[in-house]
Design a protein around this motif. Sequence first.
Motif, PDB file in Angstrom:
ATOM      1  N   LEU A 162       1.258  14.147  -7.865  1.00  0.00           N
ATOM      2  CA  LEU A 162       1.778  12.822  -8.207  1.00  0.00           C
ATOM      3  C   LEU A 162       2.233  12.055  -6.975  1.00  0.00           C
ATOM      4  N   THR A 163       2.826  12.761  -6.013  1.00  0.00           N
ATOM      5  CA  THR A 163       3.243  12.067  -4.791  1.00  0.00           C
ATOM      6  C   THR A 163       2.036  11.685  -3.942  1.00  0.00           C
ATOM      7  N   ALA A 164       0.952  12.457  -4.023  1.00  0.00           N
ATOM      8  CA  ALA A 164      -0.278  12.070  -3.324  1.00  0.00           C
ATOM      9  C   ALA A 164      -0.791  10.750  -3.887  1.00  0.00           C
ATOM     10  N   ALA A 165      -0.822  10.656  -5.205  1.00  0.00           N
ATOM     11  CA  ALA A 165      -1.256   9.403  -5.833  1.00  0.00           C
ATOM     12  C   ALA A 165      -0.332   8.261  -5.432  1.00  0.00           C
ATOM     13  N   THR A 166       0.958   8.517  -5.411  1.00  0.00           N
ATOM     14  CA  THR A 166       1.919   7.486  -5.008  1.00  0.00           C
ATOM     15  C   THR A 166       1.670   7.027  -3.580  1.00  0.00           C
ATOM     16  N   GLY A 167       1.471   7.967  -2.670  1.00  0.00           N
ATOM     17  CA  GLY A 167       1.245   7.616  -1.270  1.00  0.00           C
ATOM     18  C   GLY A 167      -0.020   6.811  -1.058  1.00  0.00           C
ATOM     19  N   PHE A 168      -1.113   7.234  -1.690  1.00  0.00           N
ATOM     20  CA  PHE A 168      -2.382   6.539  -1.494  1.00  0.00           C
ATOM     21  C   PHE A 168      -2.395   5.172  -2.183  1.00  0.00           C
ATOM     22  N   PHE A 169      -1.770   5.066  -3.353  1.00  0.00           N
ATOM     23  CA  PHE A 169      -1.719   3.764  -4.027  1.00  0.00           C
ATOM     24  C   PHE A 169      -0.731   2.812  -3.348  1.00  0.00           C
ATOM     25  N   THR A 170       0.340   3.360  -2.793  1.00  0.00           N
ATOM     26  CA  THR A 170       1.280   2.507  -2.057  1.00  0.00           C
ATOM     27  C   THR A 170       0.599   1.896  -0.847  1.00  0.00           C
ATOM     28  N   GLU A 171      -0.181   2.693  -0.134  1.00  0.00           N
ATOM     29  CA  GLU A 171      -0.914   2.159   1.018  1.00  0.00           C
ATOM     30  C   GLU A 171      -1.938   1.120   0.564  1.00  0.00           C
ATOM     31  N   LEU A 172      -2.559   1.361  -0.570  1.00  0.00           N
ATOM     32  CA  LEU A 172      -3.531   0.407  -1.099  1.00  0.00           C
ATOM     33  C   LEU A 172      -2.859  -0.921  -1.458  1.00  0.00           C
ATOM     34  N   ALA A 173      -1.645  -0.848  -1.992  1.00  0.00           N
ATOM     35  CA  ALA A 173      -0.918  -2.055  -2.392  1.00  0.00           C
ATOM     36  C   ALA A 173      -0.152  -2.682  -1.236  1.00  0.00           C
ATOM     37  N   GLY A 174      -0.139  -2.026  -0.096  1.00  0.00           N
ATOM     38  CA  GLY A 174       0.618  -2.508   1.058  1.00  0.00           C
ATOM     39  C   GLY A 174       0.091  -3.823   1.609  1.00  0.00           C
ATOM     40  N   PRO A 175       0.783  -4.342   2.598  1.00  0.00           N
ATOM     41  CA  PRO A 175       0.485  -5.679   3.120  1.00  0.00           C
ATOM     42  C   PRO A 175      -0.663  -5.731   4.124  1.00  0.00           C
ATOM     43  N   HIS A 176      -1.474  -4.684   4.208  1.00  0.00           N
ATOM     44  CA  HIS A 176      -2.489  -4.603   5.255  1.00  0.00           C
ATOM     45  C   HIS A 176      -3.807  -5.281   4.915  1.00  0.00           C
ATOM     46  N   GLY A 177      -3.936  -5.733   3.694  1.00  0.00           N
ATOM     47  CA  GLY A 177      -5.190  -6.372   3.311  1.00  0.00           C
ATOM     48  C   GLY A 177      -6.336  -5.385   3.293  1.00  0.00           C
ATOM     49  N   ASP A 178      -7.388  -5.674   4.043  1.00  0.00           N
ATOM     50  CA  ASP A 178      -8.572  -4.815   4.073  1.00  0.00           C
ATOM     51  C   ASP A 178      -8.449  -3.653   5.053  1.00  0.00           C
ATOM     52  N   ASN A 179      -7.346  -3.537   5.736  1.00  0.00           N
ATOM     53  CA  ASN A 179      -7.164  -2.494   6.751  1.00  0.00           C
ATOM     54  C   ASN A 179      -6.482  -1.261   6.167  1.00  0.00           C
ATOM     55  N   TYR A 180      -7.115  -0.648   5.148  1.00  0.00           N
ATOM     56  CA  TYR A 180      -6.567   0.556   4.526  1.00  0.00           C
ATOM     57  C   TYR A 180      -6.588   1.689   5.536  1.00  0.00           C
ATOM     58  N   SER A 181      -5.468   2.386   5.666  1.00  0.00           N
ATOM     59  CA  SER A 181      -5.359   3.475   6.629  1.00  0.00           C
ATOM     60  C   SER A 181      -5.081   4.788   5.904  1.00  0.00           C
ATOM     61  N   VAL A 182      -6.010   5.730   5.981  1.00  0.00           N
ATOM     62  CA  VAL A 182      -5.818   7.039   5.367  1.00  0.00           C
ATOM     63  C   VAL A 182      -4.654   7.765   6.039  1.00  0.00           C
ATOM     64  N   GLY A 183      -4.517   7.596   7.346  1.00  0.00           N
ATOM     65  CA  GLY A 183      -3.408   8.222   8.058  1.00  0.00           C
ATOM     66  C   GLY A 183      -2.064   7.742   7.545  1.00  0.00           C
ATOM     67  N   SER A 184      -1.940   6.447   7.322  1.00  0.00           N
ATOM     68  CA  SER A 184      -0.696   5.906   6.764  1.00  0.00           C
ATOM     69  C   SER A 184      -0.474   6.415   5.348  1.00  0.00           C
ATOM     70  N   ALA A 185      -1.545   6.532   4.579  1.00  0.00           N
ATOM     71  CA  ALA A 185      -1.425   7.035   3.211  1.00  0.00           C
ATOM     72  C   ALA A 185      -0.938   8.482   3.203  1.00  0.00           C
ATOM     73  N   VAL A 186      -1.414   9.284   4.137  1.00  0.00           N
ATOM     74  CA  VAL A 186      -0.971  10.684   4.224  1.00  0.00           C
ATOM     75  C   VAL A 186       0.507  10.743   4.613  1.00  0.00           C
ATOM     76  N   ILE A 187       0.921   9.885   5.529  1.00  0.00           N
ATOM     77  CA  ILE A 187       2.339   9.841   5.910  1.00  0.00           C
ATOM     78  C   ILE A 187       3.183   9.412   4.713  1.00  0.00           C
ATOM     79  N   LEU A 188       2.731   8.398   3.975  1.00  0.00           N
ATOM     80  CA  LEU A 188       3.451   7.970   2.781  1.00  0.00           C
ATOM     81  C   LEU A 188       3.510   9.088   1.743  1.00  0.00           C
ATOM     82  N   TRP A 189       2.439   9.870   1.638  1.00  0.00           N
ATOM     83  CA  TRP A 189       2.413  11.019   0.735  1.00  0.00           C
ATOM     84  C   TRP A 189       3.490  12.018   1.144  1.00  0.00           C
ATOM     85  N   ALA A 190       3.569  12.341   2.427  1.00  0.00           N
ATOM     86  CA  ALA A 190       4.563  13.301   2.905  1.00  0.00           C
ATOM     87  C   ALA A 190       5.986  12.788   2.660  1.00  0.00           C
TER      88      ALA A 190
END
Length: 103
Positions: free
Chosen positions: A43-71
């Motif tokens: 569930l926290t993995a989903a939260t981290g990846f969706f938070t990065e998707l909803a973040g203010p970066h527009g088209d610049n989705y970062s898997v690294g940032s999503a993993v950090i958000l997951w942690a």
Amino acid sequence: MQPSLDNAYWLGLLISVVLPVLVGLVTTRVTSASVKAVLLLALTAATGFFTELAGPHGDNYSVGSAVILWAVSFGVGVLSHFGLWKPTGVSVKAQDVGARSSS
């Protein structure tokens, strides 16, 4: 200019605090702690990846940032479980929801 967090990150943090209660609602007291931990991890993995998707970066989705958000989300979830929900009895009450009595 002051650094600030986007609303998506605040929402992700709030969700991370509530996720341990959700895990308690969908499991029982006899469910092993490792199953609960894996469920919280998923569930926290989903939260981290969706938070990065909803973040203010527009088209610049970062898997690294999503993993950090997951942690961070998993850490907040574990800390809120042991520091807030378990000591106040909310975890036990969440697992009692839907439980059937043996009589």
